[in-house]
Design a protein around this motif. Structure first.
Motif, mmCIF file in Angstrom:
data_model
loop_
_atom_site.group_PDB
_atom_site.id
_atom_site.type_symbol
_atom_site.label_atom_id
_atom_site.label_comp_id
_atom_site.label_asym_id
_atom_site.label_seq_id
_atom_site.Cartn_x
_atom_site.Cartn_y
_atom_site.Cartn_z
ATOM 1 N N VAL A 1 0.826 -1.203 0.000
ATOM 2 C CA VAL A 1 0.000 0.000 0.000
ATOM 3 C C VAL A 1 0.863 1.257 0.000
ATOM 4 N N LEU A 2 1.941 1.267 0.797
ATOM 5 C CA LEU A 2 2.807 2.439 0.853
ATOM 6 C C LEU A 2 3.543 2.660 -0.468
ATOM 7 N N VAL A 3 3.953 1.554 -1.099
ATOM 8 C CA VAL A 3 4.603 1.696 -2.404
ATOM 9 C C VAL A 3 3.639 2.287 -3.421
ATOM 10 N N PHE A 4 2.389 1.845 -3.371
ATOM 11 C CA PHE A 4 1.391 2.389 -4.289
ATOM 12 C C PHE A 4 1.189 3.892 -4.079
ATOM 13 N N TRP A 5 1.016 4.306 -2.834
ATOM 14 C CA TRP A 5 0.775 5.718 -2.575
ATOM 15 C C TRP A 5 2.026 6.559 -2.752
ATOM 16 N N MET A 6 3.188 5.978 -2.504
ATOM 17 C CA MET A 6 4.416 6.714 -2.790
ATOM 18 C C MET A 6 4.572 6.946 -4.290
ATOM 19 N N GLY A 7 4.168 5.942 -5.077
ATOM 20 C CA GLY A 7 4.171 6.129 -6.524
ATOM 21 C C GLY A 7 3.182 7.195 -6.955
ATOM 22 N N MET A 8 2.004 7.203 -6.325
ATOM 23 C CA MET A 8 1.031 8.250 -6.619
ATOM 24 C C MET A 8 1.564 9.627 -6.217
ATOM 25 N N MET A 9 2.300 9.657 -5.130
ATOM 26 C CA MET A 9 2.910 10.915 -4.696
ATOM 27 C C MET A 9 3.935 11.402 -5.711
ATOM 28 N N ARG A 10 4.705 10.464 -6.256
ATOM 29 C CA ARG A 10 5.697 10.852 -7.262
ATOM 30 C C ARG A 10 5.018 11.342 -8.543
ATOM 31 N N GLN B 1 2.979 21.084 -6.578
ATOM 32 C CA GLN B 1 3.298 22.507 -6.719
ATOM 33 C C GLN B 1 2.041 23.362 -6.550
ATOM 34 N N LYS B 2 0.911 22.879 -7.090
ATOM 35 C CA LYS B 2 -0.333 23.627 -6.930
ATOM 36 C C LYS B 2 -0.786 23.629 -5.471
ATOM 37 N N ILE B 3 -0.646 22.481 -4.816
ATOM 38 C CA ILE B 3 -0.997 22.430 -3.394
ATOM 39 C C ILE B 3 -0.095 23.360 -2.591
ATOM 40 N N SER B 4 1.195 23.400 -2.958
ATOM 41 C CA SER B 4 2.135 24.281 -2.260
ATOM 42 C C SER B 4 1.766 25.743 -2.461
ATOM 43 N N LYS B 5 1.329 26.106 -3.684
ATOM 44 C CA LYS B 5 0.916 27.479 -3.926
ATOM 45 C C LYS B 5 -0.330 27.837 -3.123
ATOM 46 N N LEU B 6 -1.243 26.876 -2.988
ATOM 47 C CA LEU B 6 -2.434 27.133 -2.187
ATOM 48 C C LEU B 6 -2.098 27.288 -0.706
ATOM 49 N N LEU B 7 -1.098 26.546 -0.250
ATOM 50 C CA LEU B 7 -0.735 26.579 1.159
ATOM 51 C C LEU B 7 0.262 27.679 1.494
ATOM 52 N N SER B 8 0.875 28.306 0.488
ATOM 53 C CA SER B 8 1.935 29.285 0.757
ATOM 54 C C SER B 8 1.450 30.483 1.593
ATOM 55 N N PRO B 9 0.240 31.061 1.360
ATOM 56 C CA PRO B 9 -0.195 32.148 2.264
ATOM 57 C C PRO B 9 -0.367 31.684 3.708
ATOM 58 N N LEU B 10 -0.891 30.468 3.881
ATOM 59 C CA LEU B 10 -1.049 29.948 5.237
ATOM 60 C C LEU B 10 0.299 29.717 5.899
ATOM 61 N N VAL B 11 1.256 29.183 5.133
ATOM 62 C CA VAL B 11 2.589 28.937 5.684
ATOM 63 C C VAL B 11 3.280 30.255 6.025
ATOM 64 N N ALA B 12 3.091 31.280 5.191
ATOM 65 C CA ALA B 12 3.682 32.590 5.493
ATOM 66 C C ALA B 12 3.078 33.181 6.771
ATOM 67 N N PHE B 13 1.789 32.914 7.027
ATOM 68 C CA PHE B 13 1.163 33.388 8.260
ATOM 69 C C PHE B 13 1.644 32.605 9.474
ATOM 70 N N LEU B 14 1.813 31.290 9.312
ATOM 71 C CA LEU B 14 2.223 30.459 10.444
ATOM 72 C C LEU B 14 3.708 30.605 10.765
ATOM 73 N N LEU C 1 6.383 23.110 3.064
ATOM 74 C CA LEU C 1 5.253 22.893 2.165
ATOM 75 C C LEU C 1 5.160 21.434 1.726
ATOM 76 N N SER C 2 6.301 20.811 1.437
ATOM 77 C CA SER C 2 6.289 19.389 1.056
ATOM 78 C C SER C 2 5.830 18.519 2.216
ATOM 79 N N ASN C 3 6.254 18.853 3.417
ATOM 80 C CA ASN C 3 5.840 18.095 4.598
ATOM 81 C C ASN C 3 4.330 18.194 4.810
ATOM 82 N N MET C 4 3.791 19.386 4.673
ATOM 83 C CA MET C 4 2.348 19.558 4.860
ATOM 84 C C MET C 4 1.559 18.879 3.750
ATOM 85 N N SER C 5 2.062 18.911 2.517
ATOM 86 C CA SER C 5 1.357 18.246 1.417
ATOM 87 C C SER C 5 1.321 16.738 1.612
#
Length: 249
Positions: free
Chosen positions: A47-56, A65-78, A93-97
């Protein structure tokens, strides 16, 4: 500290088992735990190999990158004390994604790299900065959209509906995340209240004038006397007494 706690638990278990005369129970539990751990690990690999592949694939396709852009204002506030273009922001950002997708094993290396980068910004290497505490709180209580690891564990133990925990997990992690952010904001504000206010340069009191030391006074007086009084030739006649003090052999 954790290893001391585990050693204490093991020793306490052996002592109680020996006192009750059931030392074989401890041995059986140790072997059963090792067997269960290996079985669960092998069950998680697929299961982890499957989801790691999906992550890649998500990373290569630009989803992260899109998720990171969405989270960047929140990360700048935190993380207001971390520069926007610092490498630590990318790792955060990668850790939160990864945590959003329930990939704790993928989020851990990114969190470690973020901590290392934040340590480089830390003026006191023996004390954690507020940014480090914020990252630790968010990594521990992160909002999880898809609890991948828990679904894999439930599949490994033959659950009839392994994905039915998605809704409850989302609610629980959201509450935990909001509580972690609230606690972090409260501790940050308390730390700011404890700091003394900065004094503007225009209001900085002038240093008191210190009197000159005896050495400088004597040197100045000797210099003044040598400048003001003309040099008197050394003769054998004393002006005050009017007698000849020249040595005669």
């Amino acid at each position: 500290m954790i290893h001391l706690i585990w050693v204490a638990l093991i020793c306490i278990g052996f002592v109680f088992a020996a006192a009750q005369g059931n030392i074989e129970v401890v041995t059986k539990a140790a072997f059963d735990g090792a067997t269960t751990g290996v079985t669960v690990c092998f069950g998680l690999i697929s299961v982890l190999v499957f989801w790691m592949g999906m992550m890649r694939l998500a990373e290569d396709g630009g989803l992260l990158q899109k998720i990171s852009k969405l989270l960047s204002p929140l990360v700048a506030f935190l993380f207001p004390d971390v520069p926007r273009n610092h490498p630590a922001m990318g790792y955060i950002l990668s850790n939160m994604s990864a945590n959003l997708l329930g990939l704790g094993n993928a989020a851990t290396p990114m969190g470690i790299k973020a901590m290392q980068e934040l340590q480089m910004l830390n003026p006191d290497k023996q004390t954690a900065t507020p940014a480090m505490c914020t990252l630790l709180a968010l990594n521990t209580a992160s909002i999880t959209l898809i609890p991948t690891t828990l679904i894999a564990i439930r599949l490994n133990f033959h659950s009839a509906h392994p994905a039915e925990i998605v809704g409850t997990t989302l609610v629980a992690t959201a509450i935990a995340t909001f509580a972690a952010i609230a606690a972090d904001r409260w501790y940050r504000s308390r730390e700011l209240r404890r700091r003394p206010p900065a004094i503007p340069p225009s209001q900085t009191p002038l240093a008191p004038l210190t009197p000159p030391t005896s050495t400088s006074t004597s040197a100045a007086s000797s210099t003044t006397s040598s400048v003001s009084s003309p040099a008197v030739p050394r003769t054998g006649i004393t002006a005050a007494k009017g007698r000849d003090t020249t040595w005669k052999g």
